[in-house]
Design a protein around this motif. Sequence first.
Motif, PDB file in Angstrom:
ATOM      1  N   LYS A 102     -50.583  34.724   7.944  1.00  0.00           N
ATOM      2  CA  LYS A 102     -50.204  33.309   8.008  1.00  0.00           C
ATOM      3  C   LYS A 102     -50.356  32.670   6.636  1.00  0.00           C
ATOM      4  O   LYS A 102     -49.489  31.912   6.180  1.00  0.00           O
ATOM      5  CB  LYS A 102     -51.062  32.574   9.037  1.00  0.00           C
ATOM      6  N   SER A 105     -47.676  34.164   4.134  1.00  0.00           N
ATOM      7  CA  SER A 105     -46.345  33.639   4.424  1.00  0.00           C
ATOM      8  C   SER A 105     -46.206  32.212   3.892  1.00  0.00           C
ATOM      9  O   SER A 105     -45.178  31.852   3.318  1.00  0.00           O
ATOM     10  CB  SER A 105     -46.078  33.676   5.930  1.00  0.00           C
ATOM     11  N   GLN A 128     -41.216  37.215   2.138  1.00  0.00           N
ATOM     12  CA  GLN A 128     -41.731  36.299   3.153  1.00  0.00           C
ATOM     13  C   GLN A 128     -41.286  36.735   4.554  1.00  0.00           C
ATOM     14  O   GLN A 128     -42.086  36.719   5.493  1.00  0.00           O
ATOM     15  CB  GLN A 128     -41.280  34.865   2.893  1.00  0.00           C
ATOM     16  N   GLN A 129     -40.048  37.146   4.695  1.00  0.00           N
ATOM     17  CA  GLN A 129     -39.580  37.616   6.001  1.00  0.00           C
ATOM     18  C   GLN A 129     -40.361  38.845   6.457  1.00  0.00           C
ATOM     19  O   GLN A 129     -40.705  38.970   7.628  1.00  0.00           O
ATOM     20  CB  GLN A 129     -38.083  37.919   5.949  1.00  0.00           C
ATOM     21  N   GLN A 132     -43.749  37.683   7.679  1.00  0.00           N
ATOM     22  CA  GLN A 132     -43.634  37.114   9.014  1.00  0.00           C
ATOM     23  C   GLN A 132     -43.472  38.216  10.056  1.00  0.00           C
ATOM     24  O   GLN A 132     -44.030  38.131  11.152  1.00  0.00           O
ATOM     25  CB  GLN A 132     -42.475  36.125   9.067  1.00  0.00           C
ATOM     26  N   GLU A 136     -45.764  39.135  13.295  1.00  0.00           N
ATOM     27  CA  GLU A 136     -45.208  39.344  14.631  1.00  0.00           C
ATOM     28  C   GLU A 136     -45.685  40.674  15.216  1.00  0.00           C
ATOM     29  O   GLU A 136     -46.044  40.752  16.397  1.00  0.00           O
ATOM     30  CB  GLU A 136     -43.687  39.313  14.580  1.00  0.00           C
TER      31      GLU A 136
END
Length: 151
Positions: A102, A105, A128-129, A132, A136
């Motif tokens: 978190k 990101s 960044q993707q 993330q 997940e």
Amino acid sequence: MQIQLTQKERMLLEDGKKQENLCAKKYQSYANQVQGPQLKNLLMEIVQEEQHHYNMINQILQGVQPDMTQKPINITTEAHTTFQGPSPKDQILLEDLLSTEKYVSGFYDTAVFEAADPNVRQALQHIQQDEQAHGEKLFNYMHSHGMYDIK
């Protein structure tokens, strides 16, 4: 094509490089501590991705267009026949890793907006993707093993 970085881009990239190095070390350390092979494989997969991010940032800092492709890796650990599921310690480690993702990101969110060079911005968005996606994966593992309740 040589990338010319602004002072701010260089500063943010140096910070990002430190973050990626820390993430890779943290995932590696935690992978060595967890009990189950599925979780160990997940963390080792992310170690490789964090190392790839570190390498991308190094390329940018050297003024080179980064290679955003990562070679697929196949990591397997031997299954433990006595594995009973994640331990309370595993949950603490995963909570720490999710918190780290978190934070990282959010760091990249700021860095993307500060990037003047479109190639740097694209690379930071890519990282960044990935970060993330790491969050997940951690969330999905935790949720499926009763460690993250979504009421």
